[in-house]
Enzyme design. Structure first.
Site, PDB file in Angstrom:
ATOM      1  N   ASP A  38      60.553  58.562  73.480  1.00 54.70           N
ATOM      2  CA  ASP A  38      59.926  59.491  73.022  1.00 54.70           C
ATOM      3  C   ASP A  38      58.713  60.122  74.100  1.00 54.70           C
ATOM      4  O   ASP A  38      58.683  59.345  75.024  1.00 54.70           O
ATOM      5  CB  ASP A  38      58.832  58.904  71.941  1.00 54.70           C
ATOM      6  CG  ASP A  38      59.351  58.203  70.787  1.00 54.70           C
ATOM      7  OD1 ASP A  38      60.719  58.850  70.419  1.00 54.70           O
ATOM      8  OD2 ASP A  38      58.797  57.366  70.249  1.00 54.70           O
TER       9      ASP A  38
HETATM   10  N1  URA Z   1      61.342  53.155  69.914  1.00 57.36           N
HETATM   11  C1  URA Z   1      60.327  54.255  69.496  1.00 57.36           C
HETATM   12  O1  URA Z   1      59.757  54.366  68.463  1.00 57.36           O
HETATM   13  N2  URA Z   1      60.323  54.916  70.479  1.00 57.36           N
HETATM   14  C2  URA Z   1      60.757  55.202  71.735  1.00 57.36           C
HETATM   15  O2  URA Z   1      60.643  55.804  72.776  1.00 57.36           O
HETATM   16  C3  URA Z   1      61.793  54.052  71.794  1.00 57.36           C
HETATM   17  C4  URA Z   1      62.109  53.218  70.946  1.00 57.36           C
END
Ligand code: URA
Length: 244
Positions: free
Chosen positions: A104
């Site tokens: 993310d």
């Molecule tokens: N899980 C998440 O919630 N975000 C990420 O970026 C990676 C794994």
């Protein structure tokens, strides 16, 4: 060589991910033996057919593999209408690379980038079970019960998550630090799993992908994978059990 799907051949030549190559094809910029091919499915023989993208003939691209320590605010897609900074912009290479999987925009930590779409597809498939470890700062005091729930699997919209490892690194009244290892890669999986057990995430950092770690890589820095590391990932993609 046998006929192969056109998008697969383009991706293997390092043009882009398979999905993006499909879009390139339907946009009408791909020609096979001088004829525009803008419908799918389309099959080609990469040994005999002359394939061009924007008029440039494709060749077999050199395969490249990088490990980046992604800072906050950087995105993992190759195009962004909002014009945010992209992970691929942090890596100096002439090859057309893309992120293997996704973090993310607010997540920090390690991510693989490559132009090897075959390997990328396999490594991101849950069947191959590549372990990914995250250090998560959460609001509130975590309990043993919450840790047990995370380990057993959590019901999300897509179904129940697989078994995970979870351990408390620091337990405080206002915030706690935990380490979570998962083998799937659902969208925002760790944040959603923690929200389901009542723990809002303050920060999320990926510290390991299999046996690859962020050791020695400052935020925003990258390095090329060693031959041994590439062989290790290829073995996982070939279906040999991932030990880490
Ligand atoms: N899980 C998440 O919630 N975000 C990420 O970026 C990676 C794994």
């Amino acid at each position: 060589m046998a006929e192969q799907r056109l998008q697969k051949v383009l991706a293997a030549a390092g043009i882009d991910s398979r999905r993006n190559c499909e879009e390139l094809i339907v946009s009408g910029v791909v020609r096979v033996n001088r004829k525009v091919v803008d419908e799918l499915p389309a099959f080609v023989d990469p040994d005999t057919d002359v394939i061009t993208v924007h008029g440039k003939r494709i060749g077999a691209a050199r395969k490249v593999y990088f490990l980046l320590n992604k800072p906050k605010g950087v995105i993992c897609t190759n195009s962004d209408p909002q014009g945010r900074k992209k992970a691929i912009d942090l890596i100096r290479t002439p090859e057309r690379i893309f992120c293997v999987g996704r973090l993310d925009v607010d997540t920090t930590g390690i991510i693989l980038l490559s132009n090897d779409s075959e390997l990328a597809n396999k490594l991101t498939h849950p069947r191959y079970g590549l372990a990914k470890t995250y250090v998560v700062e959460v609001k509130g005091q975590i309990t043993g019960e919450q840790i047990e729930k995370l380990k057993k699997g959590i019901w999300l919209a897509e179904g129940k998550t697989g078994r995970a490892s979870a351990k408390i690194l620091k337990r405080g009244h206002k915030e706690s630090l935990i380490e979570v290892t998962i083998r799937q890669g659902l969208n925002r999986q760790v944040r959603r799993m923690l929200a389901k057990v009542g723990l809002p995430v303050k920060s999320l950092k990926r510290t390991r992908i299999g046996k690859l770690t962020s050791r020695g890589l400052g935020a925003g820095k990258f390095r090329t994978l060693t031959g041994g590391e590439i062989t290790y990932l290829e073995k996982i993609a070939a279906g040999q059990p991932a030990r880490k």
